[in-house]
Design an enzyme around this catalytic site. Sequence first.
Site, mmCIF file in Angstrom:
data_model
loop_
_atom_site.group_PDB
_atom_site.id
_atom_site.type_symbol
_atom_site.label_atom_id
_atom_site.label_comp_id
_atom_site.label_asym_id
_atom_site.label_seq_id
_atom_site.Cartn_x
_atom_site.Cartn_y
_atom_site.Cartn_z
ATOM 1 N N ASP A 1 -51.250 66.591 35.588
ATOM 2 C CA ASP A 1 -50.398 65.869 34.658
ATOM 3 C C ASP A 1 -51.269 65.173 33.636
ATOM 4 O OD1 ASP A 1 -47.522 65.648 34.449
ATOM 5 O OD2 ASP A 1 -47.938 63.508 34.273
ATOM 6 N N SER A 2 -50.807 65.179 32.395
ATOM 7 C CA SER A 2 -51.670 64.634 31.346
ATOM 8 C C SER A 2 -50.861 63.902 30.298
ATOM 9 C CB SER A 2 -52.458 65.779 30.701
ATOM 10 O OG SER A 2 -51.600 66.845 30.402
ATOM 11 N N HIS B 1 -59.815 66.976 28.263
ATOM 12 C CA HIS B 1 -59.542 66.163 29.455
ATOM 13 C C HIS B 1 -59.190 67.059 30.646
ATOM 14 C CE1 HIS B 1 -56.172 67.128 26.997
ATOM 15 N NE2 HIS B 1 -55.266 66.663 27.825
ATOM 16 N N ARG B 2 -58.471 68.137 30.346
ATOM 17 C CA ARG B 2 -58.044 69.050 31.416
ATOM 18 C C ARG B 2 -59.249 69.778 31.998
ATOM 19 N NH1 ARG B 2 -54.521 70.964 28.385
ATOM 20 N NH2 ARG B 2 -53.085 69.296 28.903
HETATM 21 P P1 ITT Z 1 -46.255 70.798 33.139
HETATM 22 O O1 ITT Z 1 -45.222 71.868 33.382
HETATM 23 O O2 ITT Z 1 -47.521 71.061 33.915
HETATM 24 O O3 ITT Z 1 -45.751 69.387 33.264
HETATM 25 P P2 ITT Z 1 -46.499 70.177 30.313
HETATM 26 O O4 ITT Z 1 -46.856 71.085 29.160
HETATM 27 O O5 ITT Z 1 -45.166 69.504 30.312
HETATM 28 O O6 ITT Z 1 -46.714 71.052 31.609
HETATM 29 P P3 ITT Z 1 -47.841 67.609 30.757
HETATM 30 O O7 ITT Z 1 -46.569 67.081 31.332
HETATM 31 O O8 ITT Z 1 -49.079 67.442 31.554
HETATM 32 O O9 ITT Z 1 -47.696 69.174 30.439
HETATM 33 O O10 ITT Z 1 -48.141 67.067 29.287
HETATM 34 C C1 ITT Z 1 -47.570 65.922 28.854
HETATM 35 C C2 ITT Z 1 -47.659 65.778 27.352
HETATM 36 O O11 ITT Z 1 -48.910 65.177 27.016
HETATM 37 C C3 ITT Z 1 -47.594 67.049 26.530
HETATM 38 O O12 ITT Z 1 -46.254 67.427 26.279
HETATM 39 C C4 ITT Z 1 -48.274 66.584 25.249
HETATM 40 O O13 ITT Z 1 -47.375 65.825 24.465
HETATM 41 C C5 ITT Z 1 -49.356 65.646 25.774
HETATM 42 N N1 ITT Z 1 -50.601 66.387 26.028
HETATM 43 C C6 ITT Z 1 -51.249 66.512 27.213
HETATM 44 N N2 ITT Z 1 -52.347 67.275 27.092
HETATM 45 C C7 ITT Z 1 -52.404 67.633 25.799
HETATM 46 C C8 ITT Z 1 -53.284 68.432 25.057
HETATM 47 O O14 ITT Z 1 -54.338 69.034 25.607
HETATM 48 N N3 ITT Z 1 -53.031 68.619 23.763
HETATM 49 C C9 ITT Z 1 -51.954 68.044 23.190
HETATM 50 N N4 ITT Z 1 -51.065 67.283 23.803
HETATM 51 C C10 ITT Z 1 -51.275 67.072 25.113
#
Ligand code: ITT
Length: 197
Positions: free
Chosen positions: A76-77, A180-181
């Site tokens: 989660d990010s 970060h990932r």
């Molecule tokens: P999951 O199904 O794994 O939840 P997700 O695409 O919804 O996939 P996250 O919930 O981890 O991924 O991401 C949360 C939000 O954080 C994502 O929608 C972006 O707005 C922001 N975000 C996270 N990592 C990012 C990245 O590498 N580049 C741009 N935005 C990012």
Amino acid sequence: MRILFATGNADKINEAAQILEELGHSVEQLMSEAERIEFDEPKNLGLEGVALSKIEQARAMIEGTESADCAILVEDSGIFLHAFDEWPGANSSDVEQELGLDGILDLLTEEQDRGAEYRAVAVLALGERVWKTSGVCRGRISAEKLGGNGFGYDPIFIPDAGDGRTFGQMLAAAKNLISHRRAAMQALAELLKTPSK
Ligand code: ITT
């Protein structure tokens, strides 16, 4: 080990596979009858709370199936803006949808701190064993949207470890080296190399 990644984001799977398959693990998407699974995300618990909750939901999902003895991976990010004390964090995707990147740029006045960081939390669970790691990518918010690559906040995020361009202006391969990932997955790979006691 056979790792089922509980995510709807194909880019996350490719990135994790690249790192973990070098160690001899396989990474595939956790699927439910070939459809995307919608997890509850208790965002008030922060990134780690959301990740642990998704692990529990995924565990319940594979219980009693042929995948029951596989490891589950969740990541989660979110982005954290220094001017707004830990915001939007776990709510990044909702905030992006509600305000749009222009709305976020409008919130930051010239005097405000433009510092920001992306953070990722990765959790891997196999039976009772749980490995947790995190990764950070520091940077700042640009004055305008630049570039169409990546997703989310990438057109307004300039990583400190880059050359002044936004992630939106960089190729995925270049972003993935410093993201970060990548840091969270790399740390997970290191932990998995260490024999458990
Ligand atoms: P999951 O199904 O794994 O939840 P997700 O695409 O919804 O996939 P996250 O919930 O981890 O991924 O991401 C949360 C939000 O954080 C994502 O929608 C972006 O707005 C922001 N975000 C996270 N990592 C990012 C990245 O590498 N580049 C741009 N935005 C990012």
